[in-house]
Write a protein that holds these residues in place. Structure first.
Motif, PDB file in Angstrom:
ATOM      1  N   VAL A  40       0.857  -1.182   0.000  1.00 23.77           N
ATOM      2  CA  VAL A  40       0.000   0.000   0.000  1.00 23.77           C
ATOM      3  C   VAL A  40       0.894   1.232   0.000  1.00 23.77           C
ATOM      4  O   VAL A  40       1.587   1.499   0.987  1.00 23.77           O
ATOM      5  CB  VAL A  40      -0.937   0.016   1.232  1.00 23.77           C
ATOM      6  N   PRO A  41       0.917   1.990  -1.116  1.00 25.27           N
ATOM      7  CA  PRO A  41       1.750   3.196  -1.170  1.00 25.27           C
ATOM      8  C   PRO A  41       1.373   4.178  -0.069  1.00 25.27           C
ATOM      9  O   PRO A  41       0.203   4.332   0.267  1.00 25.27           O
ATOM     10  CB  PRO A  41       1.426   3.795  -2.543  1.00 25.27           C
ATOM     11  N   ARG A  43       1.846   3.809   3.008  1.00 30.72           N
ATOM     12  CA  ARG A  43       1.918   3.038   4.251  1.00 30.72           C
ATOM     13  C   ARG A  43       3.172   2.169   4.241  1.00 30.72           C
ATOM     14  O   ARG A  43       3.924   2.132   5.207  1.00 30.72           O
ATOM     15  CB  ARG A  43       0.675   2.155   4.417  1.00 30.72           C
ATOM     16  N   ASP A  44       3.375   1.458   3.160  1.00 30.81           N
ATOM     17  CA  ASP A  44       4.508   0.538   3.031  1.00 30.81           C
ATOM     18  C   ASP A  44       5.579   1.157   2.148  1.00 30.81           C
ATOM     19  O   ASP A  44       5.327   2.128   1.443  1.00 30.81           O
ATOM     20  CB  ASP A  44       4.051  -0.772   2.384  1.00 30.81           C
ATOM     21  N   TYR A  45       6.763   0.584   2.187  1.00 35.73           N
ATOM     22  CA  TYR A  45       7.796   0.975   1.230  1.00 35.73           C
ATOM     23  C   TYR A  45       8.555  -0.266   0.796  1.00 35.73           C
ATOM     24  O   TYR A  45       8.497  -1.310   1.431  1.00 35.73           O
ATOM     25  CB  TYR A  45       8.732   2.056   1.788  1.00 35.73           C
ATOM     26  N   ILE A  46       9.233  -0.143  -0.336  1.00 42.93           N
ATOM     27  CA  ILE A  46      10.020  -1.256  -0.869  1.00 42.93           C
ATOM     28  C   ILE A  46      11.474  -0.828  -0.918  1.00 42.93           C
ATOM     29  O   ILE A  46      11.788   0.340  -1.178  1.00 42.93           O
ATOM     30  CB  ILE A  46       9.503  -1.714  -2.253  1.00 42.93           C
ATOM     31  N   ARG A  47      12.350  -1.779  -0.615  1.00 41.16           N
ATOM     32  CA  ARG A  47      13.777  -1.493  -0.623  1.00 41.16           C
ATOM     33  C   ARG A  47      14.531  -2.671  -1.228  1.00 41.16           C
ATOM     34  O   ARG A  47      13.988  -3.767  -1.367  1.00 41.16           O
ATOM     35  CB  ARG A  47      14.285  -1.197   0.784  1.00 41.16           C
ATOM     36  N   VAL A  48      15.777  -2.423  -1.585  1.00 42.64           N
ATOM     37  CA  VAL A  48      16.644  -3.462  -2.105  1.00 42.64           C
ATOM     38  C   VAL A  48      17.789  -3.648  -1.118  1.00 42.64           C
ATOM     39  O   VAL A  48      18.320  -2.696  -0.558  1.00 42.64           O
ATOM     40  CB  VAL A  48      17.165  -3.124  -3.534  1.00 42.64           C
ATOM     41  N   THR A  49      18.117  -4.910  -0.873  1.00 46.80           N
ATOM     42  CA  THR A  49      19.207  -5.259   0.026  1.00 46.80           C
ATOM     43  C   THR A  49      20.044  -6.326  -0.668  1.00 46.80           C
ATOM     44  O   THR A  49      19.558  -7.020  -1.560  1.00 46.80           O
ATOM     45  CB  THR A  49      18.678  -5.745   1.392  1.00 46.80           C
ATOM     46  N   ILE A  93       9.466  -5.747   0.947  1.00 41.89           N
ATOM     47  CA  ILE A  93       8.369  -4.830   1.257  1.00 41.89           C
ATOM     48  C   ILE A  93       8.352  -4.693   2.770  1.00 41.89           C
ATOM     49  O   ILE A  93       8.311  -5.686   3.492  1.00 41.89           O
ATOM     50  CB  ILE A  93       7.026  -5.370   0.737  1.00 41.89           C
ATOM     51  N   VAL A  94       8.398  -3.450   3.231  1.00 40.32           N
ATOM     52  CA  VAL A  94       8.422  -3.185   4.677  1.00 40.32           C
ATOM     53  C   VAL A  94       7.111  -2.507   5.062  1.00 40.32           C
ATOM     54  O   VAL A  94       6.720  -1.499   4.470  1.00 40.32           O
ATOM     55  CB  VAL A  94       9.632  -2.307   5.063  1.00 40.32           C
ATOM     56  N   HIS A  95       6.441  -3.107   6.051  1.00 37.46           N
ATOM     57  CA  HIS A  95       5.181  -2.573   6.567  1.00 37.46           C
ATOM     58  C   HIS A  95       5.476  -1.703   7.786  1.00 37.46           C
ATOM     59  O   HIS A  95       6.507  -1.874   8.448  1.00 37.46           O
ATOM     60  CB  HIS A  95       4.228  -3.716   6.932  1.00 37.46           C
ATOM     61  N   PRO A  96       4.562  -0.785   8.159  1.00 32.86           N
ATOM     62  CA  PRO A  96       4.840   0.156   9.248  1.00 32.86           C
ATOM     63  C   PRO A  96       5.137  -0.487  10.602  1.00 32.86           C
ATOM     64  O   PRO A  96       5.903   0.047  11.387  1.00 32.86           O
ATOM     65  CB  PRO A  96       3.589   1.034   9.322  1.00 32.86           C
ATOM     66  N   GLU A  97       4.551  -1.636  10.866  1.00 33.22           N
ATOM     67  CA  GLU A  97       4.810  -2.275  12.165  1.00 33.22           C
ATOM     68  C   GLU A  97       6.152  -3.010  12.190  1.00 33.22           C
ATOM     69  O   GLU A  97       6.471  -3.705  13.149  1.00 33.22           O
ATOM     70  CB  GLU A  97       3.662  -3.216  12.549  1.00 33.22           C
TER      71      GLU A  97
END
Length: 128
Positions: A40-41, A43-49, A93-97
């Motif tokens: 959900v834009p 609220r969530d964000y996406i990252r690369v590791t 994908i990282v959620h707020p919690e």
């Protein structure tokens, strides 16, 4: 006069070959994740590791510069010391919690000291 002689010799002795950094543009298509609300834009964000610095120590967030296509992008520069090294990376994908959804298999690419733009494959899709 000696000073003029030593300056050119010193400059010649210090000439080294410098390899170029590898600039990688990471792309991921989140269309299915947006449709089922796994992502959900806002609220969530996406990252690369991955396994090489800088993304091994500090994952990099991807951004959607053109919301119509649902492709999230980030540019990362890797040191020239990694030229010809294999980069293993994943999108998360990282959620707020604090919960994360990480791709199941690592993606791999060889760094070449040049610019590389990765195709926008779907999150957690491994049909390449």
């Amino acid at each position: 006069m000696k000073r003029l002689f030593f300056i050119p010799v010193f400059l010649l002795a210090c000439t080294i070959t410098v390899q170029a950094q590898s600039k990688v543009t990471f792309n991921v298509n989140l269309t299915p994740m947006l449709k089922d609300s796994t992502f959900v834009p806002g609220r969530d964000y996406i990252r690369v590791t991955g396994n090489l610095s800088p993304i091994s120590t500090r994952p990099v967030r991807l951004h959607d510069s053109n919301p119509v296509d649902s492709i999230y992008t980030a540019e990362v520069r890797f040191s020239s010391r990694y030229s010809n090294s294999e980069l293993e990376y994943n999108f998360e994908i990282v959620h707020p919690e604090g919960k994360k959804k990480t791709e199941q298999l690592p993606r791999k690419v060889r760094l070449s000291g040049r610019e590389l733009e990765l195709p926008p494959l779907y999150f957690n899709a491994f049909a390449w």
